[in-house]
Write an enzyme that holds these catalytic residues in place. Sequence first.
Site, PDB file in Angstrom:
ATOM      1  N   LYS A   1       0.840  -1.197   0.000  1.00 40.44           N
ATOM      2  CA  LYS A   1       0.000   0.000   0.000  1.00 40.44           C
ATOM      3  C   LYS A   1       0.875   1.246   0.000  1.00 40.44           C
ATOM      4  CE  LYS A   1      -1.786   2.718   2.958  1.00 40.44           C
ATOM      5  NZ  LYS A   1      -1.576   3.942   2.155  1.00 40.44           N
TER       6      LYS A   1
ATOM      7  N   GLY B   1       6.686   5.332   8.164  1.00 38.32           N
ATOM      8  CA  GLY B   1       5.840   6.519   8.205  1.00 38.32           C
ATOM      9  C   GLY B   1       6.022   7.241   9.521  1.00 38.32           C
ATOM     10  N   SER B   2       5.015   7.963   9.931  1.00 39.97           N
ATOM     11  CA  SER B   2       5.127   8.794  11.128  1.00 39.97           C
ATOM     12  C   SER B   2       5.074   7.935  12.398  1.00 39.97           C
ATOM     13  CB  SER B   2       3.978   9.805  11.151  1.00 39.97           C
ATOM     14  OG  SER B   2       2.744   9.112  11.205  1.00 39.97           O
TER      15      SER B   2
ATOM     16  N   ALA C   1       1.370   7.177  13.481  1.00 47.10           N
ATOM     17  CA  ALA C   1       0.767   6.004  12.822  1.00 47.10           C
ATOM     18  C   ALA C   1       1.461   4.724  13.281  1.00 47.10           C
ATOM     19  CB  ALA C   1       0.854   6.154  11.310  1.00 47.10           C
ATOM     20  N   GLY C   2       2.782   4.803  13.487  1.00 46.58           N
ATOM     21  CA  GLY C   2       3.538   3.623  13.911  1.00 46.58           C
ATOM     22  C   GLY C   2       3.052   3.066  15.238  1.00 46.58           C
TER      23      GLY C   2
ATOM     24  N   GLU D   1       9.575   1.741  10.768  1.00 46.84           N
ATOM     25  CA  GLU D   1      10.590   2.775  10.477  1.00 46.84           C
ATOM     26  C   GLU D   1       9.883   4.114  10.586  1.00 46.84           C
ATOM     27  OE1 GLU D   1      13.762   2.582   9.832  1.00 46.84           O
ATOM     28  OE2 GLU D   1      14.001   0.423   9.592  1.00 46.84           O
TER      29      GLU D   1
ATOM     30  N   CYS E   1      13.305  11.565   6.771  1.00 47.31           N
ATOM     31  CA  CYS E   1      13.303  11.141   8.168  1.00 47.31           C
ATOM     32  C   CYS E   1      14.667  11.323   8.811  1.00 47.31           C
ATOM     33  CB  CYS E   1      12.873   9.683   8.251  1.00 47.31           C
ATOM     34  SG  CYS E   1      13.895   8.600   7.233  1.00 47.31           S
TER      35      CYS E   1
ATOM     36  N   GLU F   1       9.027  16.930  14.599  1.00 49.76           N
ATOM     37  CA  GLU F   1       9.464  16.750  13.210  1.00 49.76           C
ATOM     38  C   GLU F   1       8.698  17.734  12.329  1.00 49.76           C
ATOM     39  OE1 GLU F   1       8.492  12.952  11.376  1.00 49.76           O
ATOM     40  OE2 GLU F   1      10.553  12.800  10.666  1.00 49.76           O
TER      41      GLU F   1
HETATM   42  P1  NAD Z   1       2.061   8.743   7.703  1.00 53.56           P
HETATM   43  O1  NAD Z   1       2.364   7.920   8.884  1.00 53.56           O
HETATM   44  O2  NAD Z   1       0.946   9.709   7.790  1.00 53.56           O
HETATM   45  O3  NAD Z   1       1.711   7.796   6.442  1.00 53.56           O
HETATM   46  C1  NAD Z   1       2.615   6.814   5.963  1.00 53.56           C
HETATM   47  C2  NAD Z   1       1.836   5.722   5.261  1.00 53.56           C
HETATM   48  O4  NAD Z   1       1.027   5.026   6.197  1.00 53.56           O
HETATM   49  C3  NAD Z   1       0.860   6.192   4.190  1.00 53.56           C
HETATM   50  O5  NAD Z   1       0.806   5.202   3.180  1.00 53.56           O
HETATM   51  C4  NAD Z   1      -0.461   6.270   4.941  1.00 53.56           C
HETATM   52  O6  NAD Z   1      -1.581   6.150   4.076  1.00 53.56           O
HETATM   53  C5  NAD Z   1      -0.350   5.070   5.847  1.00 53.56           C
HETATM   54  N1  NAD Z   1      -1.046   5.124   7.135  1.00 53.56           N
HETATM   55  C6  NAD Z   1      -1.175   6.187   7.974  1.00 53.56           C
HETATM   56  N2  NAD Z   1      -1.812   5.808   9.100  1.00 53.56           N
HETATM   57  C7  NAD Z   1      -2.074   4.486   8.987  1.00 53.56           C
HETATM   58  C8  NAD Z   1      -2.712   3.509   9.830  1.00 53.56           C
HETATM   59  N3  NAD Z   1      -3.186   3.842  11.039  1.00 53.56           N
HETATM   60  N4  NAD Z   1      -2.801   2.229   9.374  1.00 53.56           N
HETATM   61  C9  NAD Z   1      -2.301   1.881   8.172  1.00 53.56           C
HETATM   62  N5  NAD Z   1      -1.704   2.753   7.326  1.00 53.56           N
HETATM   63  C10 NAD Z   1      -1.579   4.041   7.732  1.00 53.56           C
HETATM   64  O7  NAD Z   1       3.425   9.444   7.307  1.00 53.56           O
HETATM   65  P2  NAD Z   1       3.692  10.575   6.203  1.00 53.56           P
HETATM   66  O8  NAD Z   1       3.395  11.895   6.788  1.00 53.56           O
HETATM   67  O9  NAD Z   1       3.084  10.200   4.906  1.00 53.56           O
HETATM   68  O10 NAD Z   1       5.281  10.396   6.012  1.00 53.56           O
HETATM   69  C11 NAD Z   1       6.225  11.102   6.697  1.00 53.56           C
HETATM   70  C12 NAD Z   1       6.718  10.350   7.922  1.00 53.56           C
HETATM   71  O11 NAD Z   1       7.416   9.164   7.534  1.00 53.56           O
HETATM   72  C13 NAD Z   1       7.713  11.164   8.712  1.00 53.56           C
HETATM   73  O12 NAD Z   1       7.442  11.018  10.086  1.00 53.56           O
HETATM   74  C14 NAD Z   1       9.050  10.530   8.361  1.00 53.56           C
HETATM   75  O13 NAD Z   1      10.060  10.729   9.310  1.00 53.56           O
HETATM   76  C15 NAD Z   1       8.669   9.091   8.234  1.00 53.56           C
HETATM   77  N6  NAD Z   1       9.678   8.345   7.462  1.00 53.56           N
HETATM   78  C16 NAD Z   1      10.486   7.448   8.118  1.00 53.56           C
HETATM   79  C17 NAD Z   1      11.477   6.760   7.416  1.00 53.56           C
HETATM   80  C18 NAD Z   1      12.386   5.780   8.102  1.00 53.56           C
HETATM   81  O14 NAD Z   1      13.035   5.007   7.411  1.00 53.56           O
HETATM   82  N7  NAD Z   1      12.468   5.762   9.421  1.00 53.56           N
HETATM   83  C19 NAD Z   1      11.628   6.988   6.045  1.00 53.56           C
HETATM   84  C20 NAD Z   1      10.800   7.910   5.424  1.00 53.56           C
HETATM   85  C21 NAD Z   1       9.819   8.584   6.146  1.00 53.56           C
END
Ligand code: NAD
Length: 485
Positions: free
Chosen positions: A176, A228-229, A232-233, A250, A284, A383
């Site tokens: 996804k 992702g964030s 959400a993580g 991550e 990130c 962030e």
């Molecule tokens: P986000 O968490 O809002 O979304 C990331 C992904 O997860 C998207 O595909 C979104 O649709 C999905 N998502 C969101 N909530 C979800 C849930 N509850 N269940 C299932 N899927 C869900 O993040 P964003 O704002 O799109 O991306 C930026 C973030 O990602 C920043 O915090 C950045 O630091 C982080 N990031 C981390 C790394 C790493 O390797 N550690 C790399 C790149 C980005």
Amino acid sequence: MKSYDRLYIGGEWVAPSSSSVIDVFSPATEELVGRVPEAQVADIDRAVAAARDAFDNGPWPRMTPAERGAVLAKVAEAIRNDMQGIAELITNEMGSPVSWGLMAQVLAPTMILDYYAGLGSTFAFDTVKDGLLGPVLVAKEPVGVVAAITPWNVPLFLAVAKLSPALLSGSTVVFKPAPETPLDANLLAELLEDAGLPKGVLSVVPAGREVGEHLVNHPGVDKVSFTGSSVAGRKIGAACGANLKRVSLELGGKSAAILLGDVDLAEALPLVMPNAIMNNGEACISLTRILAPRDRYTEITEALVEAVRALTVGDPLDAATEVGPLVAERQRDRVEGYIRIGQEEGAKVAIGGGRPEGIDKGWFVEPTVFVDVDNSMRIAQEEIFGPVLSVIPFDDEADAVRIANDSEYGLCGGVFTGDTERGISVARQIRTGTYMVNSGIPIDFSSPFGGYKASGVGREFGEDGLELFLEKKTINLPAGYVAPA
Ligand code: NAD
């Protein structure tokens, strides 16, 4: 305009379950550049069923790792054949300067694919050894059906970081991507299909958060691999915990670059700057906190301001551009909100703070440097995900280590000093998963990468990245067992 009217599910381009679409707008021109069907819960169910069937009954988990690796190597080759085109596609989705994109968004994925393709021939999936009570075979087996969920900021890179080891392991994948970047995700499906990936092994379901939650909670999914964030993580980790599902996370970062008192700025700034404002600050691992010794604070802030002034801001498709637009209007609002917060907290804008002059289209924010920042301020703790740096003074080395560690995050960081051994000693005291000592390289694809604290759980890349998709099975064998040659 790149348009799809079908979803890639179970290895076929099929009609979506609804007429709902995702529109992709160029962050630079604000024009429509792509459209894909938006996957719904029914499409997820279909994708998971296909992945389950391909895992339980299909050829993929039963092929040799070297055969699976050969598919990955073909994808790397196909990407190399159109580096510029793919870099431009990603730039049109999310605004990354194409000069940076060619390297990080396109070349890096080929390196990751090639690395895991190579592991297909060298990694010890089976080990026969003498246990304490008799001979044992430790077999590393594919985890099963994987849900791979990624953000938009380095979309192909992050997809490949998950799909390469997951597929090499023999697992099957429902991927996804973020709704901002579905076009390169569909391209990856096309490249894997052309490379001979069997039907059912991969589905690509572009959708938002709610549909993502359905995928995470789906009983047919064995393992969730999420980038992702941290917000959400936490939710995804909790959902996987409740179901005892395997999960790796991550997440976000707020990394610090420490410039020690003996630093040579002419050497250090060319290493720090590309990592501070990389990908328009939407990374990130960005070094967004710059820690400077109090007695060199003015000199260092002046040098940073000059380095920022020299950056070329503009059309991300122009090879000379170093800073492009943010991914969306919503992201620009967020970054501008933080610039206001920083000023209200008492920090001073040394350069930037507004929108670049002469650019009347696109979601641009000027690269911005805040001085007089205290590490307790929100701009130093949260962030921002934009081209905004905070320069924070420290008293001595111990104070610098304390400030760098005073963060809920622990992803990356760096120290810059005239004495590399001193730098390694600092690195050992910092609670982050990856670190740079007089180096400009934040990630080595053959070594573990990931977060301490709120920056994540688990390590991607290297053999650790493959282990995330393997279950270990110990098979006890009769005394005197000798493995066939
Ligand atoms: P986000 O968490 O809002 O979304 C990331 C992904 O997860 C998207 O595909 C979104 O649709 C999905 N998502 C969101 N909530 C979800 C849930 N509850 N269940 C299932 N899927 C869900 O993040 P964003 O704002 O799109 O991306 C930026 C973030 O990602 C920043 O915090 C950045 O630091 C982080 N990031 C981390 C790394 C790493 O390797 N550690 C790399 C790149 C980005």
